[in-house]
Design a protein around this motif. Structure first.
Motif, PDB file in Angstrom:
ATOM      1  N   GLN A  38       0.834  -1.199   0.000  1.00 63.43           N
ATOM      2  CA  GLN A  38       0.000   0.000   0.000  1.00 63.43           C
ATOM      3  C   GLN A  38       0.870   1.250   0.000  1.00 63.43           C
ATOM      4  O   GLN A  38       0.609   2.200  -0.735  1.00 63.43           O
ATOM      5  N   GLN A  39       1.890   1.263   0.839  1.00 65.21           N
ATOM      6  CA  GLN A  39       2.797   2.411   0.898  1.00 65.21           C
ATOM      7  C   GLN A  39       3.567   2.582  -0.409  1.00 65.21           C
ATOM      8  O   GLN A  39       3.725   3.700  -0.899  1.00 65.21           O
ATOM      9  N   ALA A  40       4.021   1.489  -0.974  1.00 70.41           N
ATOM     10  CA  ALA A  40       4.780   1.560  -2.225  1.00 70.41           C
ATOM     11  C   ALA A  40       3.909   2.051  -3.373  1.00 70.41           C
ATOM     12  O   ALA A  40       4.341   2.893  -4.165  1.00 70.41           O
ATOM     13  N   VAL A  41       2.678   1.558  -3.474  1.00 70.51           N
ATOM     14  CA  VAL A  41       1.768   1.988  -4.542  1.00 70.51           C
ATOM     15  C   VAL A  41       1.462   3.474  -4.410  1.00 70.51           C
ATOM     16  O   VAL A  41       1.352   4.186  -5.411  1.00 70.51           O
ATOM     17  N   ALA A  42       1.355   3.960  -3.188  1.00 74.02           N
ATOM     18  CA  ALA A  42       1.066   5.380  -2.967  1.00 74.02           C
ATOM     19  C   ALA A  42       2.258   6.274  -3.329  1.00 74.02           C
ATOM     20  O   ALA A  42       2.087   7.455  -3.612  1.00 74.02           O
ATOM     21  N   THR A  43       3.454   5.706  -3.339  1.00 78.77           N
ATOM     22  CA  THR A  43       4.668   6.488  -3.557  1.00 78.77           C
ATOM     23  C   THR A  43       5.219   6.371  -4.972  1.00 78.77           C
ATOM     24  O   THR A  43       5.705   7.351  -5.532  1.00 78.77           O
ATOM     25  N   TYR A  44       5.166   5.171  -5.548  1.00 80.66           N
ATOM     26  CA  TYR A  44       5.813   4.913  -6.837  1.00 80.66           C
ATOM     27  C   TYR A  44       4.801   4.506  -7.896  1.00 80.66           C
ATOM     28  O   TYR A  44       4.054   3.549  -7.702  1.00 80.66           O
ATOM     29  N   PRO A  45       4.788   5.177  -9.050  1.00 84.12           N
ATOM     30  CA  PRO A  45       3.888   4.794 -10.137  1.00 84.12           C
ATOM     31  C   PRO A  45       4.203   3.417 -10.720  1.00 84.12           C
ATOM     32  O   PRO A  45       3.309   2.725 -11.157  1.00 84.12           O
ATOM     33  N   ARG A  46       5.472   3.028 -10.707  1.00 85.96           N
ATOM     34  CA  ARG A  46       5.859   1.737 -11.279  1.00 85.96           C
ATOM     35  C   ARG A  46       6.538   0.909 -10.198  1.00 85.96           C
ATOM     36  O   ARG A  46       7.423   1.394  -9.506  1.00 85.96           O
ATOM     37  N   SER A  63      -3.957 -12.678  -2.230  1.00 82.73           N
ATOM     38  CA  SER A  63      -4.943 -11.615  -2.055  1.00 82.73           C
ATOM     39  C   SER A  63      -4.257 -10.261  -1.834  1.00 82.73           C
ATOM     40  O   SER A  63      -4.693  -9.240  -2.373  1.00 82.73           O
ATOM     41  N   ALA A  64      -3.187 -10.236  -1.054  1.00 80.03           N
ATOM     42  CA  ALA A  64      -2.439  -8.993  -0.819  1.00 80.03           C
ATOM     43  C   ALA A  64      -1.843  -8.476  -2.127  1.00 80.03           C
ATOM     44  O   ALA A  64      -1.875  -7.269  -2.400  1.00 80.03           O
ATOM     45  N   LEU A  65      -1.307  -9.362  -2.937  1.00 80.15           N
ATOM     46  CA  LEU A  65      -0.742  -8.975  -4.230  1.00 80.15           C
ATOM     47  C   LEU A  65      -1.826  -8.466  -5.177  1.00 80.15           C
ATOM     48  O   LEU A  65      -1.639  -7.465  -5.873  1.00 80.15           O
ATOM     49  N   MET A  66      -2.962  -9.140  -5.198  1.00 77.49           N
ATOM     50  CA  MET A  66      -4.064  -8.726  -6.069  1.00 77.49           C
ATOM     51  C   MET A  66      -4.616  -7.365  -5.651  1.00 77.49           C
ATOM     52  O   MET A  66      -4.956  -6.535  -6.501  1.00 77.49           O
ATOM     53  N   ALA A  67      -4.699  -7.115  -4.348  1.00 75.06           N
ATOM     54  CA  ALA A  67      -5.192  -5.826  -3.862  1.00 75.06           C
ATOM     55  C   ALA A  67      -4.251  -4.702  -4.290  1.00 75.06           C
ATOM     56  O   ALA A  67      -4.697  -3.632  -4.720  1.00 75.06           O
ATOM     57  N   ALA A  68      -2.946  -4.935  -4.192  1.00 81.05           N
ATOM     58  CA  ALA A  68      -1.976  -3.923  -4.611  1.00 81.05           C
ATOM     59  C   ALA A  68      -2.067  -3.681  -6.115  1.00 81.05           C
ATOM     60  O   ALA A  68      -1.987  -2.537  -6.573  1.00 81.05           O
ATOM     61  N   ASN A  69      -2.245  -4.735  -6.875  1.00 80.36           N
ATOM     62  CA  ASN A  69      -2.388  -4.601  -8.317  1.00 80.36           C
ATOM     63  C   ASN A  69      -3.637  -3.788  -8.663  1.00 80.36           C
ATOM     64  O   ASN A  69      -3.600  -2.911  -9.526  1.00 80.36           O
ATOM     65  N   ARG A  70      -4.722  -4.056  -7.968  1.00 78.37           N
ATOM     66  CA  ARG A  70      -5.971  -3.338  -8.201  1.00 78.37           C
ATOM     67  C   ARG A  70      -5.788  -1.839  -7.891  1.00 78.37           C
ATOM     68  O   ARG A  70      -6.195  -0.974  -8.670  1.00 78.37           O
ATOM     69  N   ARG A  71      -5.136  -1.520  -6.769  1.00 78.77           N
ATOM     70  CA  ARG A  71      -4.891  -0.120  -6.411  1.00 78.77           C
ATOM     71  C   ARG A  71      -3.989   0.564  -7.447  1.00 78.77           C
ATOM     72  O   ARG A  71      -4.213   1.717  -7.806  1.00 78.77           O
ATOM     73  N   ALA A  72      -2.975  -0.149  -7.904  1.00 88.89           N
ATOM     74  CA  ALA A  72      -2.083   0.417  -8.913  1.00 88.89           C
ATOM     75  C   ALA A  72      -2.848   0.714 -10.198  1.00 88.89           C
ATOM     76  O   ALA A  72      -2.686   1.795 -10.785  1.00 88.89           O
ATOM     77  N   LYS A  73      -3.675  -0.203 -10.634  1.00 88.18           N
ATOM     78  CA  LYS A  73      -4.450   0.001 -11.867  1.00 88.18           C
ATOM     79  C   LYS A  73      -5.423   1.159 -11.732  1.00 88.18           C
ATOM     80  O   LYS A  73      -5.628   1.916 -12.678  1.00 88.18           O
ATOM     81  N   GLU A  74      -6.036   1.312 -10.546  1.00 91.07           N
ATOM     82  CA  GLU A  74      -6.961   2.423 -10.314  1.00 91.07           C
ATOM     83  C   GLU A  74      -6.254   3.768 -10.479  1.00 91.07           C
ATOM     84  O   GLU A  74      -6.880   4.746 -10.862  1.00 91.07           O
TER      85      GLU A  74
END
Length: 81
Positions: A38-46, A63-74
């Protein structure tokens, strides 16, 4: 005794990081990974998630990986495993 999950976030460029994970990814450790991603997705686009050091991953880890992927795509960002 179980080895704790080791998570390292390394910036490669201003918009790019590698999240290296080592240890078993399961119901006990998935929340730790979820928080780090969550912190990484909020900080880095890639972001690249390196799971080479993960000998076991159960459905909560996935599930944790899928949630991060979903947040990144959003956010129009990219997550690679």
């Amino acid at each position: 005794m179980l080895k704790p999950l080791d998570i390292q976030v390394r910036q490669l460029a201003p918009d790019h990081c590698v999240v290296t994970v080592a240890g078993e990814l399961d119901v006990v450790t998935a929340a730790e990974l979820r928080h780090a991603l969550q912190q990484a997705v909020a900080t880095y686009p890639r972001m690249i998630v390196d799971l080479a050091g993960v000998p076991f991953c159960d459905c909560t880890g996935l599930s944790a990986l899928m949630a991060a992927n979903r947040r990144a795509k959003e956010r129009g960002e990219a997550l690679r495993v």
